[in-house]
Motif scaffolding. Structure first.
Motif, PDB file in Angstrom:
ATOM      1  N   LYS A 155       0.823  -1.210   0.000  1.00  0.00           N
ATOM      2  CA  LYS A 155       0.000   0.000   0.000  1.00  0.00           C
ATOM      3  C   LYS A 155       0.855   1.258   0.000  1.00  0.00           C
ATOM      4  O   LYS A 155       0.587   2.208  -0.724  1.00  0.00           O
ATOM      5  CB  LYS A 155      -0.946  -0.014   1.206  1.00  0.00           C
ATOM      6  CG  LYS A 155      -2.046  -1.058   1.105  1.00  0.00           C
ATOM      7  CD  LYS A 155      -2.991  -0.982   2.304  1.00  0.00           C
ATOM      8  CE  LYS A 155      -4.100  -2.022   2.169  1.00  0.00           C
ATOM      9  NZ  LYS A 155      -5.025  -2.001   3.344  1.00  0.00           N
ATOM     10  N   ILE A 156       1.892   1.256   0.834  1.00  0.00           N
ATOM     11  CA  ILE A 156       2.785   2.415   0.875  1.00  0.00           C
ATOM     12  C   ILE A 156       3.509   2.563  -0.458  1.00  0.00           C
ATOM     13  O   ILE A 156       3.664   3.665  -0.986  1.00  0.00           O
ATOM     14  CB  ILE A 156       3.794   2.284   2.029  1.00  0.00           C
ATOM     15  CG1 ILE A 156       3.077   2.433   3.375  1.00  0.00           C
ATOM     16  CG2 ILE A 156       4.904   3.317   1.902  1.00  0.00           C
ATOM     17  CD1 ILE A 156       3.975   2.296   4.581  1.00  0.00           C
ATOM     18  N   LEU A 157       3.931   1.439  -1.010  1.00  0.00           N
ATOM     19  CA  LEU A 157       4.638   1.461  -2.285  1.00  0.00           C
ATOM     20  C   LEU A 157       3.760   2.045  -3.378  1.00  0.00           C
ATOM     21  O   LEU A 157       4.214   2.842  -4.216  1.00  0.00           O
ATOM     22  CB  LEU A 157       5.080   0.042  -2.641  1.00  0.00           C
ATOM     23  CG  LEU A 157       6.214  -0.101  -3.669  1.00  0.00           C
ATOM     24  CD1 LEU A 157       7.404   0.770  -3.317  1.00  0.00           C
ATOM     25  CD2 LEU A 157       6.633  -1.559  -3.769  1.00  0.00           C
ATOM     26  N   PHE A 158       2.478   1.690  -3.368  1.00  0.00           N
ATOM     27  CA  PHE A 158       1.542   2.237  -4.359  1.00  0.00           C
ATOM     28  C   PHE A 158       1.463   3.764  -4.235  1.00  0.00           C
ATOM     29  O   PHE A 158       1.482   4.486  -5.228  1.00  0.00           O
ATOM     30  CB  PHE A 158       0.154   1.622  -4.175  1.00  0.00           C
ATOM     31  CG  PHE A 158      -0.883   2.161  -5.121  1.00  0.00           C
ATOM     32  CD1 PHE A 158      -0.957   1.687  -6.424  1.00  0.00           C
ATOM     33  CD2 PHE A 158      -1.759   3.144  -4.717  1.00  0.00           C
ATOM     34  CE1 PHE A 158      -1.901   2.193  -7.305  1.00  0.00           C
ATOM     35  CE2 PHE A 158      -2.719   3.656  -5.577  1.00  0.00           C
ATOM     36  CZ  PHE A 158      -2.792   3.170  -6.884  1.00  0.00           C
ATOM     37  N   LYS A 159       1.401   4.244  -2.995  1.00  0.00           N
ATOM     38  CA  LYS A 159       1.292   5.687  -2.770  1.00  0.00           C
ATOM     39  C   LYS A 159       2.539   6.432  -3.239  1.00  0.00           C
ATOM     40  O   LYS A 159       2.439   7.505  -3.843  1.00  0.00           O
ATOM     41  CB  LYS A 159       1.050   5.962  -1.286  1.00  0.00           C
ATOM     42  CG  LYS A 159      -0.336   5.560  -0.806  1.00  0.00           C
ATOM     43  CD  LYS A 159      -0.498   5.849   0.678  1.00  0.00           C
ATOM     44  CE  LYS A 159      -1.879   5.432   1.171  1.00  0.00           C
ATOM     45  NZ  LYS A 159      -2.045   5.672   2.641  1.00  0.00           N
ATOM     46  N   VAL A 160       3.722   5.874  -2.956  1.00  0.00           N
ATOM     47  CA  VAL A 160       4.938   6.600  -3.334  1.00  0.00           C
ATOM     48  C   VAL A 160       5.186   6.522  -4.839  1.00  0.00           C
ATOM     49  O   VAL A 160       5.768   7.447  -5.418  1.00  0.00           O
ATOM     50  CB  VAL A 160       6.172   6.110  -2.538  1.00  0.00           C
ATOM     51  CG1 VAL A 160       5.992   6.388  -1.061  1.00  0.00           C
ATOM     52  CG2 VAL A 160       6.482   4.648  -2.773  1.00  0.00           C
ATOM     53  N   ILE A 161       4.737   5.451  -5.482  1.00  0.00           N
ATOM     54  CA  ILE A 161       4.830   5.381  -6.945  1.00  0.00           C
ATOM     55  C   ILE A 161       3.921   6.444  -7.555  1.00  0.00           C
ATOM     56  O   ILE A 161       4.304   7.169  -8.482  1.00  0.00           O
ATOM     57  CB  ILE A 161       4.455   3.978  -7.462  1.00  0.00           C
ATOM     58  CG1 ILE A 161       5.532   2.958  -7.071  1.00  0.00           C
ATOM     59  CG2 ILE A 161       4.284   3.985  -8.981  1.00  0.00           C
ATOM     60  CD1 ILE A 161       5.170   1.519  -7.355  1.00  0.00           C
ATOM     61  N   ARG A 162       2.719   6.543  -7.031  1.00  0.00           N
ATOM     62  CA  ARG A 162       1.778   7.565  -7.525  1.00  0.00           C
ATOM     63  C   ARG A 162       2.322   8.971  -7.251  1.00  0.00           C
ATOM     64  O   ARG A 162       2.141   9.883  -8.057  1.00  0.00           O
ATOM     65  CB  ARG A 162       0.420   7.385  -6.851  1.00  0.00           C
ATOM     66  CG  ARG A 162      -0.683   8.239  -7.469  1.00  0.00           C
ATOM     67  CD  ARG A 162      -2.018   7.866  -6.891  1.00  0.00           C
ATOM     68  NE  ARG A 162      -2.060   8.030  -5.444  1.00  0.00           N
ATOM     69  CZ  ARG A 162      -3.113   7.708  -4.698  1.00  0.00           C
ATOM     70  NH1 ARG A 162      -4.179   7.173  -5.251  1.00  0.00           N
ATOM     71  NH2 ARG A 162      -3.083   7.900  -3.394  1.00  0.00           N
ATOM     72  N   HIS A 163       3.009   9.134  -6.117  1.00  0.00           N
ATOM     73  CA  HIS A 163       3.614  10.431  -5.791  1.00  0.00           C
ATOM     74  C   HIS A 163       4.648  10.820  -6.844  1.00  0.00           C
ATOM     75  O   HIS A 163       4.778  12.002  -7.204  1.00  0.00           O
ATOM     76  CB  HIS A 163       4.264  10.360  -4.403  1.00  0.00           C
ATOM     77  CG  HIS A 163       4.768  11.678  -3.908  1.00  0.00           C
ATOM     78  ND1 HIS A 163       6.024  12.147  -4.216  1.00  0.00           N
ATOM     79  CD2 HIS A 163       4.178  12.639  -3.144  1.00  0.00           C
ATOM     80  CE1 HIS A 163       6.212  13.332  -3.647  1.00  0.00           C
ATOM     81  NE2 HIS A 163       5.102  13.646  -2.992  1.00  0.00           N
ATOM     82  N   GLN A 164       5.372   9.833  -7.355  1.00  0.00           N
ATOM     83  CA  GLN A 164       6.364  10.119  -8.391  1.00  0.00           C
ATOM     84  C   GLN A 164       5.714  10.601  -9.680  1.00  0.00           C
ATOM     85  O   GLN A 164       6.332  11.339 -10.455  1.00  0.00           O
ATOM     86  CB  GLN A 164       7.231   8.878  -8.671  1.00  0.00           C
ATOM     87  CG  GLN A 164       8.187   8.518  -7.559  1.00  0.00           C
ATOM     88  CD  GLN A 164       9.214   9.604  -7.280  1.00  0.00           C
ATOM     89  OE1 GLN A 164       9.599  10.358  -8.173  1.00  0.00           O
ATOM     90  NE2 GLN A 164       9.653   9.696  -6.034  1.00  0.00           N
TER      91      GLN A 164
END
Length: 596
Positions: A155-164
């Motif tokens: 879930k965190i990984l999804f958020k930081v990918i989207r942040h990029q």
């Protein structure tokens, strides 16, 4: 190359991939620049690999290869503390020893000593991002890059990918490409989309190769790769997209966001034809509208294409999306094109009787607002008076939604009286819409009497209704100010075991009390907690750390409001300090407070 660069350490690193363990021999120079990676599994003959991995070899082999590349990014990141994990520790420990023997600290580097372009860029950018974060804690770029190096929390990984996607950092481009093979399908799709924000020849080639490897156009990654390619405006990309569009048939409408992101870059005649086709399709209508407007098509021509379909469709999603497109005509300054208010209301009501569970009320409300006339309240009351339950719901919902856009769109007094009666009926199917309408009236008319009416019907026996009323009262008070009438009943409610156990209801009460500047709240805190801290607070915090956050926020809010209103409260600092000390004491009793 300096003398230090020639010093190399190696270690065996074990990585778990899909519940299998694989060993790598990884060597690095003193600066954390990986010199060589050997997969002990891939060193085996293929026959031996297949004996080891009978079923999963084709699936797992790309991930094993991907990890071989990821060490080049992960080792320098872990050396400076941007990545956490036990997996790389054997190598990191050897690197720390080597650096200590050379008189270097783990995090000190000179760019002139680094040989790899990505490594130099990483040191430079991570330092700048850390400095920006230290200056402003709201700057999320450093944290987003740091969590991009982890693999455990999807879930965190999804958020930081989207942040990029929204805030790209240059060093994330190569890292994203390297990580894609080991990601879950959801995160893999997000990474392909994020690569749109890193246009380069390398990324373009990477996306095209990924597209070629797909097994047909039905792959889950299909539309996401297309979106990543929408950063490029060359003929190859256009033809690839057009071919995919034609091959998908009716299913192409499921991926219109991604198709139209590419089509918008091109002027070919087929693009206009595709946009006209998409204008009356659910998921393509808004994108088609934007594309047609960009090519000079008038709102009148667009309206004439939409209106007949809007009158004939029986598909919920299509109806809502076409209304949303219609609202853009109004927003763009052409409300004169819209039909009369009566026509819109009839159209909406007729569809609502077929499909009452609409979700995109806001776009329909915008249209109703712009065609509103003085006959609306009378018509809505007439509809409300009918026996049909769905019609009553329609009248209530439209009346409530209109108030959000037009505070003067008040229902008839007779209808308001009926609505006030509805909220006293716990079994009424119109309870929620009635509360929403009263909430809108309170805000539109700055009427705090509504809060008192809602307090009178609070019924703990129906917890869903109870929480809905609490939320409505909070929304009213946010707009028109705190109502002192809530203080005593709310403090009394917090003594109720059922409320204490329900975090959602209790939190709504805390949110309300935060708006207060009432001295009795302080007195209640003293009487309720300062005498029987252990027993009472243990019960109140049984559901987790959120309760600490709620009480902490409550106290901060009270103190802030009292200072703002310059209320004459004796010993207000004494109360704040005492409460803070009490919280700290509890933290050291195995109940750590972490502010949410």
């Amino acid at each position: 190359m300096t003398q230090n660069n020639k010093k190399v350490v190696s270690a065996i690193i074990t990585i778990e991939i899909d519940s299998h363990s694989f060993d790598y021999e990884v060597s690095s120079n003193i600066h954390g620049e990986v010199q060589q990676v050997k997969s002990l599994f891939l060193e085996l003959p293929e026959a031996a690999q297949r004996l080891t991995m009978i079923k999963d070899l084709e699936i797992i082999k790309p991930k094993i290869e991907a990890w071989g590349k990821l060490f080049h990014f992960y080792v320098p990141a872990q050396l400076v503390g941007m990545r956490k994990g036990e997996d790389l520790q054997p190598l990191i420990e050897e690197l720390v020893k080597l650096r200590q023997s050379a008189g270097l600290s783990p995090k000190s580097h000179h760019l002139k000593d680094l040989t790899h372009p990505w490594h130099r860029a990483f040191w430079k950018e991570s330092s700048l991002l850390l400095a920006a974060y230290n200056k402003d804690k709201k700057d999320k770029r450093y944290g987003a890059l740091m969590f991009l190096f982890q693999d455990k929390d999807e879930k965190i990984l999804f958020k930081v990918i989207r942040h990029q996607s929204e805030h790209p950092t240059s060093v994330a481009e190569e890292l994203l490409r390297a990580k894609i093979p080991i990601l879950s399908d959801e995160n893999k799709a997000a990474a392909y989309r994020a690569l749109k924000s890193f246009p380069s020849e390398d990324t373009r080639s990477f996306l095209l190769k990924a597209y070629e490897k797909l097994e047909g156009n039905e792959s889950k990654m299909f539309s996401s790769i297309l979106y990543g390619l929408s950063a490029y405006k060359d003929e190859v990309i256009y033809q690839l997209t057009l071919d995919a569009w034609k091959s998908l048939g009716t299913k192409r409408w499921l991926s219109t966001n991604f198709f139209f992101a590419i089509f918008a870059n091109f002027e070919q005649p087929e693009v206009i034809d595709i946009a006209w086709q998409g204008l009356t399709k659910s998921d393509a209508s808004l994108q088609s509208y934007d594309l047609l407007k960009d090519r000079g098509i008038s709102d009148l021509a667009i309206f004439e294409a939409i209106w007949p379909v809007l009158n004939s469709t029986r598909d919920k999603n299509n109806f809502e999306c076409l209304f949303e497109t219609l609202s853009k005509i109004y927003i763009n300054g052409n409300p004169y094109l819209l039909p009369s208010g009566d026509e819109i209301l009839d159209l909406y009501q007729n569809f609502f009787l077929i499909e009452p569970n609409l979700s995109k009320y806001y776009s329909i409300s915008i249209i109703l607002h712009c065609v509103y006339n003085n006959q609306f309240p009378k018509r809505l009351y007439e509809i409300f008076q009918e026996e049909n339950i769905t019609k009553k719901k329609f009248a209530l919902m439209v009346s409530a939604n209109l108030l959000q856009y037009n505070p003067k769109a008040l229902p008839l007094p007779t209808m308001r009286k009926k609505v006030e009666e509805l909220i006293t009926e716990n079994t009424s199917p119109h309870f929620y819409t009635a509360v929403s309408l009263l909430k809108g009236l309170a805000i539109a008319q700055n009427d705090k009497k509504v809060i008192t009416q809602l307090l009178e019907v609070l019924n703990i026996e129906n917890l869903h209704h109870f929480k809905h009323i609490l939320k409505a009262i909070n929304e009213i008070m946010r707009e028109i100010g705190y109502e002192k009438a809530v203080t005593k009943p709310y403090l009394k409610l917090l003594k109720n075991t059922e409320i204490v156990k329900n975090w959602e209801a209790r939190n709504e009460i805390f949110i309300a009390l935060k708006m207060s500047a009432d001295q009795s709240v302080f007195k209640w805190l003293e009487q309720r907690f300062a005498i029987r801290i252990q027993d009472d607070f243990h019960q109140l915090t049984s559901s987790g750390n959120n309760d600490f956050a709620s009480y902490h926020a409550l106290m901060e809010g009270l103190q802030k409001n009292i200072n703002t209103h310059q209320a004459k409260v004796k010993n207000k600092r004494h109360w704040a300090v005492r409460f803070k000390d009490w919280l700290l004491a509890l933290m050291h009793q195995g109940k750590p407070y972490r502010k949410q």
